[in-house]
Write a protein that holds these residues in place. Structure first.
Motif, mmCIF file in Angstrom:
data_model
loop_
_atom_site.group_PDB
_atom_site.id
_atom_site.type_symbol
_atom_site.label_atom_id
_atom_site.label_comp_id
_atom_site.label_asym_id
_atom_site.label_seq_id
_atom_site.Cartn_x
_atom_site.Cartn_y
_atom_site.Cartn_z
ATOM 1 N N ARG A 1 0.822 -1.202 0.000
ATOM 2 C CA ARG A 1 0.000 0.000 0.000
ATOM 3 C C ARG A 1 0.859 1.257 0.000
ATOM 4 N N SER A 2 1.947 1.240 0.749
ATOM 5 C CA SER A 2 2.851 2.389 0.766
ATOM 6 C C SER A 2 3.548 2.560 -0.577
ATOM 7 N N ALA A 3 3.941 1.446 -1.213
ATOM 8 C CA ALA A 3 4.606 1.538 -2.509
ATOM 9 C C ALA A 3 3.675 2.095 -3.573
ATOM 10 N N LEU A 4 2.401 1.777 -3.492
ATOM 11 C CA LEU A 4 1.432 2.324 -4.442
ATOM 12 C C LEU A 4 1.151 3.793 -4.200
ATOM 13 N N GLY A 5 1.463 4.280 -3.016
ATOM 14 C CA GLY A 5 1.180 5.673 -2.687
ATOM 15 C C GLY A 5 -0.233 5.905 -2.193
ATOM 16 N N LEU A 6 -0.923 4.827 -1.796
ATOM 17 C CA LEU A 6 -2.287 4.931 -1.285
ATOM 18 C C LEU A 6 -2.234 4.905 0.236
ATOM 19 N N ASN A 7 -2.687 5.977 0.865
ATOM 20 C CA ASN A 7 -2.569 6.089 2.306
ATOM 21 C C ASN A 7 -3.586 5.226 3.054
ATOM 22 N N GLN A 8 -4.826 5.233 2.608
ATOM 23 C CA GLN A 8 -5.893 4.529 3.328
ATOM 24 C C GLN A 8 -6.662 3.558 2.446
ATOM 25 N N THR A 9 -6.123 3.202 1.307
ATOM 26 C CA THR A 9 -6.804 2.298 0.383
ATOM 27 C C THR A 9 -5.835 1.202 -0.049
ATOM 28 N N PRO A 10 -6.153 -0.041 0.230
ATOM 29 C CA PRO A 10 -7.280 -0.573 1.017
ATOM 30 C C PRO A 10 -7.150 -0.207 2.493
ATOM 31 N N PRO A 11 -8.258 -0.081 3.203
ATOM 32 C CA PRO A 11 -8.175 0.271 4.628
ATOM 33 C C PRO A 11 -7.536 -0.839 5.441
ATOM 34 N N ASN A 12 -7.139 -0.475 6.656
ATOM 35 C CA ASN A 12 -6.449 -1.433 7.524
ATOM 36 C C ASN A 12 -7.291 -2.675 7.802
ATOM 37 N N MET A 13 -8.608 -2.492 7.937
ATOM 38 C CA MET A 13 -9.466 -3.641 8.220
ATOM 39 C C MET A 13 -9.455 -4.643 7.068
ATOM 40 N N VAL A 14 -9.426 -4.137 5.847
ATOM 41 C CA VAL A 14 -9.407 -5.024 4.685
ATOM 42 C C VAL A 14 -8.085 -5.790 4.624
ATOM 43 N N ALA B 1 10.578 2.955 -9.927
ATOM 44 C CA ALA B 1 10.955 3.232 -11.321
ATOM 45 C C ALA B 1 9.886 4.075 -12.014
ATOM 46 N N ILE B 2 8.618 3.764 -11.768
ATOM 47 C CA ILE B 2 7.538 4.564 -12.361
ATOM 48 C C ILE B 2 7.585 5.995 -11.836
ATOM 49 N N ASP B 3 7.836 6.187 -10.559
ATOM 50 C CA ASP B 3 7.937 7.536 -9.985
ATOM 51 C C ASP B 3 9.075 8.313 -10.625
ATOM 52 N N LEU B 4 10.221 7.657 -10.820
ATOM 53 C CA LEU B 4 11.363 8.340 -11.425
ATOM 54 C C LEU B 4 11.082 8.719 -12.873
ATOM 55 N N ILE B 5 10.436 7.835 -13.620
ATOM 56 C CA ILE B 5 10.122 8.135 -15.021
ATOM 57 C C ILE B 5 9.155 9.311 -15.116
ATOM 58 N N ILE B 6 8.113 9.314 -14.293
ATOM 59 C CA ILE B 6 7.141 10.407 -14.319
ATOM 60 C C ILE B 6 7.794 11.717 -13.893
ATOM 61 N N ALA B 7 8.660 11.671 -12.876
ATOM 62 C CA ALA B 7 9.336 12.894 -12.423
ATOM 63 C C ALA B 7 10.251 13.450 -13.507
ATOM 64 N N SER B 8 10.950 12.568 -14.219
ATOM 65 C CA SER B 8 11.838 13.037 -15.300
ATOM 66 C C SER B 8 11.039 13.672 -16.433
ATOM 67 N N ILE B 9 9.903 13.068 -16.779
ATOM 68 C CA ILE B 9 9.066 13.629 -17.857
ATOM 69 C C ILE B 9 8.519 14.998 -17.458
ATOM 70 N N LEU B 10 8.073 15.151 -16.240
ATOM 71 C CA LEU B 10 7.526 16.428 -15.782
ATOM 72 C C LEU B 10 8.602 17.510 -15.744
ATOM 73 N N MET B 11 9.807 17.160 -15.294
ATOM 74 C CA MET B 11 10.883 18.151 -15.258
ATOM 75 C C MET B 11 11.305 18.552 -16.655
ATOM 76 N N SER B 12 11.373 17.608 -17.571
ATOM 77 C CA SER B 12 11.749 17.942 -18.962
ATOM 78 C C SER B 12 10.685 18.787 -19.646
ATOM 79 N N ALA B 13 9.414 18.645 -19.219
ATOM 80 C CA ALA B 13 8.329 19.450 -19.776
ATOM 81 C C ALA B 13 8.177 20.788 -19.070
ATOM 82 N N GLY B 14 8.985 21.041 -18.041
ATOM 83 C CA GLY B 14 8.922 22.315 -17.343
ATOM 84 C C GLY B 14 7.798 22.404 -16.326
ATOM 85 N N MET B 15 7.153 21.324 -16.020
ATOM 86 C CA MET B 15 6.046 21.351 -15.045
ATOM 87 C C MET B 15 6.575 20.924 -13.671
ATOM 88 N N MET B 16 7.475 21.740 -13.127
ATOM 89 C CA MET B 16 8.090 21.390 -11.855
ATOM 90 C C MET B 16 7.173 21.644 -10.675
#
Length: 278
Positions: free
Chosen positions: A97-110, A224-239
């Motif tokens: 859940r932490s790797a996906l970046g979802l704080n409360q989904t799925p919830p702790n009970m699930v 790896a997905i986070d790094l790729i998205i961050a590189s694309i956003l920085m190259s596009a100037g959307m910092m």
């Protein structure tokens, strides 16, 4: 002894226990008084039976079994965590859940419920061995309480030893021997030679080590997905746009497309089933 002669005494004790539970539930303030009356009634039932008779011994054994059962039920949540595969499952699911970046989904009970039922699935052979070898003969008065405890514990010991590193067992065995002023026993590690004082903490750290190792492997593709998205956003100037906000749907759809829950659940259970069944 006539089997029917002990029925009234057993029924009286059962009725007394039910009455105690009802008093504790409905009127907690009267628990002390009711407890004294019930204890006196049970003591009277014991005193009515002739000393040394089979009826008195059977009644005493049943009361001891009831107390032991209530104690086990009170300790069941802790035993579930320290003696089964629940620890590894719940840690891996939390790290996913932490790797996906979802704080409360799925919830702790699930997550806890999924880890719990997967634990029951994996531990079913162990539970069956404990029931058939220990609990059922005890209920049929075929063995004593001491024999039952040993037979119930043996399947769990075998399961824990099969999933515990010898290095971890040696660590706690060495410290235990130092505390007693002796030397750790040499030779192969067996269920008979390893006590609960050593086996339980060794099993816990072995499970946590494996859980964190699995969690590390889970994190890699999502980083790896986070790094790729961050590189694309920085190259596009959307910092000013947070990369995590953009990468979140990509990580979720990636996990869904590879059928991540199927793969993760299958991998976790595959590491246990041959050992639990053997």
């Amino acid at each position: 002894m006539n089997p029917q002669s002990s029925h009234p005494v057993r029924g009286f004790c059962l009725l007394a226990l039910v009455a105690a539970v009802l008093v504790l539930w409905v009127q907690p303030g009267a628990a002390q008084e009711a407890g004294g009356e019930i204890l006196g009634a049970i003591t009277g039932a014991l005193s009515d039976a002739p000393a040394g008779s089979d009826e008195r011994a059977t009644l005493s054994g049943r009361i001891i079994q009831m107390i032991a059962l209530m104690t086990v039920l009170a300790l069941a949540p802790g035993l579930l965590v320290v003696m089964t595969s629940f620890t590894r499952f719940v840690i891996v699911f939390s790290m996913l859940r932490s790797a996906l970046g979802l704080n409360q989904t799925p919830p702790n009970m699930v997550l806890s419920s999924m880890a719990l039922f997967m634990t029951f699935f994996v531990m079913q052979p162990v539970f069956e061995d404990a029931w058939e070898d220990g609990v059922q003969p005890l209920m049929n008065n075929a063995i004593t309480e001491e024999q039952a405890m040993s037979r119930i514990a043996d399947p769990f010991k075998r399961f824990m030893l099969a999933n515990t590193r010898e290095k971890d067992i040696a660590l706690f065995a060495d410290f235990a021997a130092r505390g007693e002023g002796g030397q750790p026993e040499a030779g192969p590690v067996t269920a008979e030679s390893t006590g609960w004082r050593i086996l339980v903490p060794a099993f816990m750290i072995s499970e946590m080590r494996r859980a964190f190792s699995i969690g590390f492997l889970i994190y890699l593709p999502f980083i790896a997905i986070d790094l790729i998205i961050a590189s694309i956003l920085m190259s596009a100037g959307m910092m000013m746009l947070p990369p995590v906000l953009v990468s979140l749907p990509f990580k979720v759809i990636f996990f869904v497309l590879i059928d991540g829950w199927y793969m993760l659940a299958g991998s976790l259970m595959e590491g246990y089933l041959p050992l639990a069944g053997g």
